[in-house]
Motif scaffolding. Structure first.
Motif: not given
Length: 630
Positions: A335-357
């Motif tokens: 999911h992504n997120g945008s609110i006053d002053g901030f822009s954010s994202d997180f993603i994950f893939n269990p098969e790739l054994n990878l998560g990023i925020a």
């Protein structure tokens, strides 16, 4: 027409050797692709850090946190100068994933079902769904943005959260949004107010506040000790947020929002690393027992009957959606997120054994380049077991049944939909096993057949040929399109174009008449008639310009409050139909005084074309617009 039947046994016996060779070729090709992906030029962590700082500097980002994890360790953290891993960032709509987890916690405890009807779970909430008897609003529709409800209206968006507000008060704030514009389950239309309702339901069923429930049932078990909600922490604890306005980076006041279940979460780099590991580590899911691993898997799958029935494989599931990053456009959830002053994202893939925020303290800024860089350097494609082999028995859908013209259903609370509605038209035709899509004033796009009703273009965009209640429908990158009559569409375009041309032409004529008054006083009466006939056109154009010039996020106060701008828009949109009647009456009254036939023809064509424009705008709701109450 000659019909051919496919006999699988005969085919296999006759071509078994060819099939074996073909499968070996496909497998080896895939293995080579995985090897090449795995052997992409890898940057060192220091080189990645330098590249990210370059990207952040190019967008004038003051600060950021970035974390990359696998299920049992942290692969990369961004060490931003003069900051710590416990610096708090507002994450905006990433909060929706936590809300979805909380709802599924109640489902796991048998206190709620995704199939429950909103009018049964919370009958005290007023909403309007004219299809309620056949297509009721369900909990899963709120979670997947398929209730048909609007997003936040302008008058609600500019309001600030009162500390004394309870969940019921928050729901009432967005009462104007609770109207189903389509049958629930059909159209994906992002709705923050839908998640505000979910926050209220969590409070109602659990007996404690939404924020307290998230804290006790999710944040504490995950040891996310530095995460909380905007209303529960001192604003000085949040890192300063910024925005770019008129090409200047400026401070913004700390965000305060109504309906924190839609976007009020505050978290840190270290805490988001733990959150990511929860989704890619099944043993951690089982040991923490926040919700069952089967429900976690359900979070990641599409839930609407429309998507399931039509084999749609990408979209918004339960508090997260499919996202594609890296050179190979690998599929992640997040999911992504945008609110006053901030822009954010997180993603994950269990098969790739990878998560990023990723989160940065700069409003309305894309993190895509950073995410692509990190995926390309940390995704181990050789661990991903995947099959691109097409099922030999996959049957091509009968494309001819879907051929024709389509219009896109309206987006969420889009007041000026009447402007872009004529352009949201496309024509679909068949070309062998593929389909051709021709957009209004656009080039023809080729979508190649993938499987059954699924087609894809060279950019990876998908189109699905669907059915809903017996109607042929297109699902194009989560947009829903329904069939339309070409004659009506092109007639509409013709009259709209005519109204614009005649409106501009008569405006020029009026200006010439004004100048000629100084030389010929008789021209005064004719210019007055011209003024009355053209005035509705001016009022429509002026109201749209005022709206668009003040509709950026920073200027919404001018629209959402009673101001000169909002009052002018209301006045213009109230009077243009009335002025049209006055202009028609004056034209009728002066008809006999018009000597030349060409002048009569010009006035009558202009009047009727502008009448059509007025009818069109009123039909789309651009009439007596009270933005302070919208």
């Amino acid at each position: 027409m000659k019909t051919m039947f496919f006999n699988k046994e005969i085919f296999i016996k006759k071509y078994h050797f060819f099939i074996i060779v073909l499968f070996c070729f496909i497998f080896s090709s895939k293995a080579q692709q995985n090897d090449s992906n795995a052997n992409l030029p890898q940057l060192s962590n220091e080189e990645i850090r330098d590249s990210i700082f370059t990207l952040l500097k190019s967008t004038r980002t003051p600060n950021a946190f970035i974390t990359v994890v696998k299920k049992d360790s942290v692969l990369f953290d961004l060490d931003f100068p003069n900051s710590s891993e416990n610096e708090k960032f507002a994450l905006g709509s990433i909060s929706k994933t936590f809300t979805a987890l909380a709802i599924l916690k109640l489902v796991d405890e048998k206190k709620l079902s995704l199939e429950d009807h909103l009018n049964e779970i919370a009958p005290e909430i007023d909403f309007d769904n004219k299809w309620e008897s056949t297509h009721p609003v369900k909990i899963k529709h709120l979670l997947t943005h398929r209730s048909g409800f609007d997003d936040i209206h302008i008058s609600s968006l500019i309001q600030k959260r009162n500390l004394k507000m309870n969940a019921s008060d928050e729901v009432k704030t967005f009462k104007n949004s609770y109207v189903s514009n389509w049958q629930p389950g059909l159209v994906h239309s992002y709705s923050n107010p839908g998640y505000v309702i979910l926050g209220y339901i969590i409070e109602k069923i659990s007996g404690i506040s939404y924020q307290e429930f998230i804290k006790n049932e999710i944040l504490i078990p995950l040891e996310m000790h530095n995460s909380d909600y905007l209303s529960r922490i001192n604003t000085s604890e949040i890192i300063q947020g910024f925005q770019i306005r008129k090409n200047v980076v400026e401070n913004v006041s700390n965000p305060k929002m109504i309906g924190e279940s839609a976007g009020g979460l505050v978290s840190t780099q270290r805490d988001m690393a733990k959150f990511l590991q929860f989704f890619i580590n099944k043993s951690k899911q089982d040991s923490l027992n926040i919700i069952s691993s089967s429900l976690i898997a359900k979070m990641q799958t599409l839930q609407s009957e429309f998507e399931i029935f039509n084999n749609i494989n990408s979209g918004y599931s339960l508090g997260m959606y499919d996202r594609y990053f890296g050179a190979d456009k690998s599929n992640f959830k997040g999911h992504n997120g945008s609110i006053d002053g901030f822009s954010s994202d997180f993603i994950f893939n269990p098969e790739l054994n990878l998560g990023i925020a990723v989160s940065r303290n700069l409003f309305q800024t894309s993190n895509s380049k950073i995410l692509n860089l990190l995926v390309d350097n940390f995704a181990k494609y050789d661990t991903l077991i995947e099959s691109n082999q097409k099922d030999l028995e996959t049957k091509l859908i009968n494309i001819d049944e879907w051929a024709g013209s389509y219009k896109m259903l309206n987006g969420n609370n889009e007041l000026i939909h009447f402007i872009n509605a004529p352009a949201h038209i496309l024509k679909l035709t068949k070309s062998g096993q593929n389909i051709l899509v021709k957009r209004f004033l656009g080039n023809t796009e080729v979508y190649e057949w993938v499987k059954e009703n699924h087609f894809q273009d060279k950019h990876g965009r998908s189109i699905f040929l669907c059915e809903f209640d017996g109607e042929k429908i297109l699902s194009l990158n989560e947009d829903t399109l329904v069939k339309t009559t070409p004659f009506f569409h092109y007639s509409n375009l013709f009259f709209l174009a005519l109204s614009l041309i005649t409106g501009i032409f008569l405006t020029i004529v009026f200006l010439i008449q004004l100048v000629s008054i100084f030389f010929n006083t008789k021209a005064k009466k004719l210019s007055y008639l011209t003024f009355l006939v053209i005035l509705p056109f001016w009022l429509i154009v002026a109201s749209v310009i005022l709206y668009l010039s003040n509709s950026t996020y920073h200027d919404l106060d001018n629209l959402g409050n009673i101001s000169l701008t909002s009052a002018a828009i209301f006045t213009f949109t109230l009077f243009y139909p009335l002025v049209l009647v006055l202009g028609g009456f004056s034209l009728f009254k002066k008809w006999g005084t018009l000597k030349k036939s060409i002048i009569k023809i010009g006035y009558i064509i202009t009047f009727f074309s502008i009448s059509y424009l007025v009818f069109y705008c009123v039909t789309y709701g651009w009439f007596a617009i009270r933005l302070w109450n919208y």
